[in-house]
Design a protein around this motif. Sequence first.
Motif, PDB file in Angstrom:
ATOM      1  N   GLN A   1       2.313  -6.829  -1.099  1.00 47.28           N
ATOM      2  CA  GLN A   1       0.998  -6.172  -1.029  1.00 47.28           C
ATOM      3  C   GLN A   1       0.002  -6.947  -0.166  1.00 47.28           C
TER       4      GLN A   1
ATOM      5  N   CYS B   1      -2.444   1.545  -8.682  1.00 47.48           N
ATOM      6  CA  CYS B   1      -1.922   0.467  -7.844  1.00 47.48           C
ATOM      7  C   CYS B   1      -2.975   0.116  -6.801  1.00 47.48           C
ATOM      8  N   LEU B   2      -3.187  -1.190  -6.594  1.00 49.60           N
ATOM      9  CA  LEU B   2      -4.191  -1.614  -5.609  1.00 49.60           C
ATOM     10  C   LEU B   2      -3.830  -1.137  -4.200  1.00 49.60           C
TER      11      LEU B   2
ATOM     12  N   HIS C   1       7.612  -3.151  -6.562  1.00 50.93           N
ATOM     13  CA  HIS C   1       7.046  -3.504  -5.250  1.00 50.93           C
ATOM     14  C   HIS C   1       8.030  -4.356  -4.448  1.00 50.93           C
TER      15      HIS C   1
ATOM     16  N   HIS D   1       6.361  -2.478 -12.749  1.00 53.38           N
ATOM     17  CA  HIS D   1       5.599  -1.999 -11.588  1.00 53.38           C
ATOM     18  C   HIS D   1       5.650  -3.031 -10.457  1.00 53.38           C
ATOM     19  N   GLU D   2       5.412  -4.299 -10.804  1.00 53.00           N
ATOM     20  CA  GLU D   2       5.392  -5.346  -9.765  1.00 53.00           C
ATOM     21  C   GLU D   2       6.788  -5.591  -9.199  1.00 53.00           C
TER      22      GLU D   2
END
Length: 176
Positions: free
Chosen positions: A57, A102-103, A148, A144-145
């Motif tokens: 990210q 999500c950012l 990524h 979630h992470e």
Amino acid sequence: MWYIETMKVVEVIKYPNPLLTRPSLPVREIDPSINELIDTMIETMYASKGIGLAAPQIGRLLRVIVLDVPEDEEGEQGKNLMALINPEVVEGRGKVEIEEGCLSVPEVKVKVPRYEEVVVKGLDREGREIFVEGGGLLAVALQHEIDHLNGRLIVDYLSRIKKDIVRRKLKKLYGG
Ligand code: NI
């Protein structure tokens, strides 16, 4: 002031930037650059008011995540802070589906099917093997992470049509 120099907040990459869809590489050696990366990720997560962040990210395709999942609304910042290197889900139990944000995908919420409880194995910043066991929001955030790191985003759980709408909207807003 001296401490400003130690703070490193960087930009969080937004979907549909292609870096977010690539798989990240395992960390082979925890050298000072990895610890620097973790510090930058922590500062950036807090500056963005996130509860988790993955290295891709911020444009680094390495298997590193940071999390600080509060226990409740008044959860103290830093209390549950953790950094995990090369994390993987080794056990999952139950099913849960909550709306996730999500950012990297601003203003979008997606219901994602997840395990309700997980055991995640990884390395801490000293290179020690650790196991994190969690349920609820922590379990969801961990999955979630880790998604990524595999180039998978919450939009990948949407229908093709909905995903396309989000992609076009965010592309207009952020380019990429
Ligand atoms: Ni995210």
